[in-house]
Design an enzyme around this catalytic site. Structure first.
Site, PDB file in Angstrom:
ATOM      1  N   GLY A  25      -0.884  -2.953   7.226  1.00 36.39           N
ATOM      2  CA  GLY A  25      -1.625  -2.339   6.130  1.00 36.39           C
ATOM      3  C   GLY A  25      -3.003  -2.920   5.902  1.00 36.39           C
ATOM      4  O   GLY A  25      -3.435  -3.080   4.760  1.00 36.39           O
ATOM      5  N   GLY A  33      -4.559  -6.467   2.184  1.00 33.99           N
ATOM      6  CA  GLY A  33      -4.232  -6.890   3.545  1.00 33.99           C
ATOM      7  C   GLY A  33      -5.375  -7.612   4.221  1.00 33.99           C
ATOM      8  O   GLY A  33      -5.183  -8.632   4.890  1.00 33.99           O
ATOM      9  N   SER A 168       6.048  -3.852  -5.783  1.00 37.35           N
ATOM     10  CA  SER A 168       5.538  -3.354  -7.059  1.00 37.35           C
ATOM     11  C   SER A 168       6.707  -2.944  -7.921  1.00 37.35           C
ATOM     12  O   SER A 168       7.759  -2.531  -7.409  1.00 37.35           O
ATOM     13  CB  SER A 168       4.606  -2.161  -6.838  1.00 37.35           C
ATOM     14  OG  SER A 168       4.215  -1.601  -8.078  1.00 37.35           O
ATOM     15  N   TYR A 177       7.082   5.690  -5.078  1.00 38.30           N
ATOM     16  CA  TYR A 177       6.465   4.405  -4.724  1.00 38.30           C
ATOM     17  C   TYR A 177       7.289   3.253  -5.281  1.00 38.30           C
ATOM     18  O   TYR A 177       7.715   2.357  -4.549  1.00 38.30           O
ATOM     19  CB  TYR A 177       5.044   4.362  -5.258  1.00 38.30           C
ATOM     20  CG  TYR A 177       4.331   3.048  -5.039  1.00 38.30           C
ATOM     21  CD1 TYR A 177       3.931   2.651  -3.778  1.00 38.30           C
ATOM     22  CD2 TYR A 177       4.043   2.212  -6.120  1.00 38.30           C
ATOM     23  CE1 TYR A 177       3.274   1.445  -3.581  1.00 38.30           C
ATOM     24  CE2 TYR A 177       3.387   1.006  -5.937  1.00 38.30           C
ATOM     25  CZ  TYR A 177       2.999   0.630  -4.665  1.00 38.30           C
ATOM     26  OH  TYR A 177       2.342  -0.564  -4.489  1.00 38.30           O
TER      27      TYR A 177
END
Length: 265
Positions: A25, A33, A168, A177
């Site tokens: 990423g 990243g 997250s 997500y």
């Protein structure tokens, strides 16, 4: 279609005393990243990294022209050998191909740092099946497959292996997500026990809100007001923690979900 393609390596051939980190990423110079890659390079690691341009192209920030070359150059200036692999992690064959390419060009991987993601805002009522499945393919399944490849191939000195994933807990209005990142947590923390025979540590970091170009101004202001330190997190904040976890001194931190958000509730 083969979804992994390589970029040329930069810098000198990897010296024996410089371990190799594979970071996923790393698509933009301002991203978490890239910040991690620069920090580890400065700490004596060689760096292999992945990116996936079609993801950036469909996001609000768009493609950053020349990002891969700029990141590679910055790492080379820190003394690191580096190689970049364009990789669609929604393809289940990609993790093994990435490891194959990295090993052929640079040797065995000692640290696996996963900062890749699929992140498209949607909630309980408007998430599509395609989006839900893609989030889990990239954020959860690819994490498992990358860790599995790492565990199967790890051959460095016992106690030196490191796995770090970025997670997250933002789920409301961001259902696929947050849910897929929750799965990523569990997969990563399981590795701390299932790869114990290799002496590999595994930890997940929740960096909280880090503005890498995705935040509307009202979100920025709200996060700053809510943060005890009165600022947003930066890629460097996350990178310093990853750097510590990947160091010899960080070996005793294992199997943990670490909050690195400045105290933001």
């Amino acid at each position: 279609m083969n979804t992994a393609s390589e970029q040329p390596a930069h810098g000198q051939s990897s010296p024996a005393n410089r371990p190799l980190a594979l970071i996923t990423g790393v698509g933009r110079t301002v991203g978490i990243g890239a910040g991690i890659a620069r920090r580890l390079a400065a700490s004596g690691w060689d760096i292999a990294f992945t990116y996936w341009t079609p993801y950036d192209d469909r996001m609000s920030w768009g493609i950053e022209p020349g990002a891969t070359e700029a990141i590679s150059q910055a790492l080379a200036e820190q003394g690191a050998s580096t190689t970049a692999v364009e990789a669609d992690l929604a393809d289940p064959d990609t993790p093994a191909r990435v490891f194959d390419e990295v090993e052929q060009r640079m040797g065995g991987v000692t640290a696996l740092v996963m900062s890749h993601c699929e992140s498209v805002d949607s909630g309980l009522l408007d998430t599509t099946l395609e989006s839900f499945d893609r989030h889990f393919a990239v954020n959860a399944r690819a994490t498992w497959l990358l860790i599995r490849e790492f565990g199967r191939r790890f051959a460095a000195e016992r106690g030196t292996g490191r796995i770090v994933s970025l997670t997250s807990d933002h789920t409301v209005g961001n259902l696929p997500y947050g849910a897929s990142k929750g799965a990523l947590d569990r997969i990563t923390l399981a590795a701390a026990h299932e790869l114990a025979h290799l002496g590999v540590t595994a930890n997940a970091i929740n960096p909280g809100p880090v503005d890498t170009g995705w935040m509307p101004e009202e979100v920025r202001e709200d996060c700053i007001r809510s943060a005890p330190l009165g600022r947003l997190g930066t890629p460097q904040d996350t990178a310093h923690l990853v750097d510590f976890l990947c160091s010899r001194e960080g070996e005793w931190i294992n199997g943990q979900l670490l909050m690195s958000n400045g105290g933001l509730a």
